[in-house]
Design a protein around this motif. Structure first.
Motif, PDB file in Angstrom:
ATOM      1  N   GLN A  55       0.710  -1.489  -0.029  1.00  0.00           N
ATOM      2  CA  GLN A  55      -0.038  -0.101   0.056  1.00  0.00           C
ATOM      3  C   GLN A  55       1.018   1.309   0.220  1.00  0.00           C
ATOM      4  OE1 GLN A  55      -2.681  -0.433   3.393  1.00  0.00           O
ATOM      5  NE2 GLN A  55      -3.055  -2.480   3.011  1.00  0.00           N
ATOM      6  N   TRP A  56       1.995   1.207   0.758  1.00  0.00           N
ATOM      7  CA  TRP A  56       2.991   2.267   0.755  1.00  0.00           C
ATOM      8  C   TRP A  56       3.458   2.424  -0.686  1.00  0.00           C
ATOM      9  CZ3 TRP A  56       6.023   0.799   5.668  1.00  0.00           C
ATOM     10  CH2 TRP A  56       5.378   0.489   6.826  1.00  0.00           C
ATOM     11  N   ASP A  59       0.938   4.324  -3.018  1.00  0.00           N
ATOM     12  CA  ASP A  59       0.726   5.735  -2.645  1.00  0.00           C
ATOM     13  C   ASP A  59       1.957   6.501  -3.620  1.00  0.00           C
ATOM     14  OD1 ASP A  59      -1.086   5.534  -0.964  1.00  0.00           O
ATOM     15  OD2 ASP A  59       0.047   5.497   1.019  1.00  0.00           O
ATOM     16  N   ASP A  62       0.582   6.524  -7.015  1.00  0.00           N
ATOM     17  CA  ASP A  62      -0.750   7.297  -7.015  1.00  0.00           C
ATOM     18  C   ASP A  62      -0.026   8.690  -7.084  1.00  0.00           C
ATOM     19  OD1 ASP A  62      -1.915   4.755  -7.110  1.00  0.00           O
ATOM     20  OD2 ASP A  62      -2.818   4.962  -5.323  1.00  0.00           O
ATOM     21  N   LEU A 232       3.109  12.393   0.176  1.00  0.00           N
ATOM     22  CA  LEU A 232       3.390  10.961   0.731  1.00  0.00           C
ATOM     23  C   LEU A 232       3.204  11.108   2.245  1.00  0.00           C
ATOM     24  CD1 LEU A 232       6.175   9.963  -1.344  1.00  0.00           C
ATOM     25  CD2 LEU A 232       3.668   9.002  -1.579  1.00  0.00           C
ATOM     26  N   ARG A 235      -0.578  11.090   3.265  1.00  0.00           N
ATOM     27  CA  ARG A 235      -1.131   9.762   2.878  1.00  0.00           C
ATOM     28  C   ARG A 235      -0.463   8.918   4.367  1.00  0.00           C
ATOM     29  NH1 ARG A 235      -2.458   8.094  -2.657  1.00  0.00           N
ATOM     30  NH2 ARG A 235      -2.721   9.998  -3.889  1.00  0.00           N
ATOM     31  N   ALA A 239      -3.140   6.893   6.883  1.00  0.00           N
ATOM     32  CA  ALA A 239      -3.352   5.451   6.717  1.00  0.00           C
ATOM     33  C   ALA A 239      -4.204   4.996   8.095  1.00  0.00           C
ATOM     34  CB  ALA A 239      -2.170   4.845   6.537  1.00  0.00           C
TER      35      ALA A 239
END
Length: 281
Positions: A55-56, A59, A62, A232, A235, A239
């Motif tokens: 998931q990191w 990020d 994205d 980042l 995000r 989380a």
């Protein structure tokens, strides 16, 4: 996660391979090698990422400008991130460097890629495969390679990272997943190596890992240009389990006087405690 244990595992050069079906997600599969968790793939939804570090990684992808990307992955496993990029950025071209041909054959047979996913898997190791890449060809290069739960020493030296920078476009992004604990000496030395090659470097991890309170994943990003640090950090803070992004002066404080990893003085990542990533017995 409830899973069907299935067969006892098929042997490859990298160890005993096992695929566990996720009882909670019909398309979900967990890949184990020697009972160590390697990859999680949802065949019905490649954008679903079960592992936090994946998931990191997502990020970072994205946060990059929209459109197809040229991506090289060092380390294959079940190609979770390659599937994610294929689903979220159609038209992307991807190369995966995975030396275990038997593993690749098993993954292709048990976990087929979605139609239209443009992934070429080359049967070579990371150090050999990176040298063969053309100059300035990749937008993103991802290091996610473990042997026995540890990152091979030759994949984190200044010499290897110099080859990575050569293969990346000038403002391309390098991503690495490692694991560390204690005084995070390995992380500090790897960051020191990255800073000798790249202009901008950041670290993302659980604060408890960076403080030496537990063992866990650490994701590093580096670029010859500017990383989207603020995005980042936002995000990471938002989380489900908030993490810390360290860059700039804070990263200098973290690294302190750590010596860069080199071919003359390499280092494998520390061995993970069995109870963290090993399934069963």
């Amino acid at each position: 996660m409830l899973a069907d244990q299935g067969d006892p595992g098929e042997g490859t050069a990298g160890g005993a391979v096992q695929f566990l079906a996720d009882a909670d997600r019909p398309g979900g599969w967990l890949l184990l090698i020697d009972r160590i968790r390697q990859s999680y793939v949802d065949l019905d939804d490649p954008t679903y990422l079960d592992f936090e570090y994946a998931q990191w990684f997502a990020d970072v992808f994205d946060a990059l400008p929209a459109g197809p990307l040229a991506v090289t992955h060092v380390g294959g496993g079940a190609c979770t991130l390659a599937r994610y990029v294929g689903a979220t950025r159609p038209g992307s071209t991807q190369i995966v460097l995975e030396p275990d041909e038997q593993l690749t054959a098993l993954v292709r047979a048990r976990l087929p890629f979605a139609r239209g996913t443009r992934v070429r898997i080359r049967p070579v190791g990371g150090a050999e495969g990176i040298v063969a890449l053309r100059d300035a060809g990749a937008d993103v290069l991802v290091l996610d390679a473990f042997a026995g739960g540890r990152v091979p020493a030759e994949l984190t030296t200044v010499e290897f990272l110099t080859e990575v920078a050569r293969a990346l476009k000038p403002a391309g992004t390098f991503l690495a997943n490692i694991a560390d604990g204690g005084d995070v000496t390995y992380t500090r030395r790897l960051v020191a190596a990255l800073r000798t090659v790249f202009a901008d470097v950041l670290v993302r991890a659980d604060p408890a890992v960076l403080k030496g309170r537990r063992f866990g994943n650490v994701v590093l990003a580096a670029s010859g240009g500017d990383l989207p640090v603020a995005e980042l950090a936002r995000r990471a803070a938002g989380a489900m389990f908030p993490q810390r992004v360290v860059s700039g002066a804070e990263l200098t404080d973290l690294v302190r006087d750590a010596a860069p990893l080199t071919a003359a003085v390499p280092m494998r990542s520390p061995a993970p405690p069995d109870e963290i990533w090993r399934v069963g017995g």
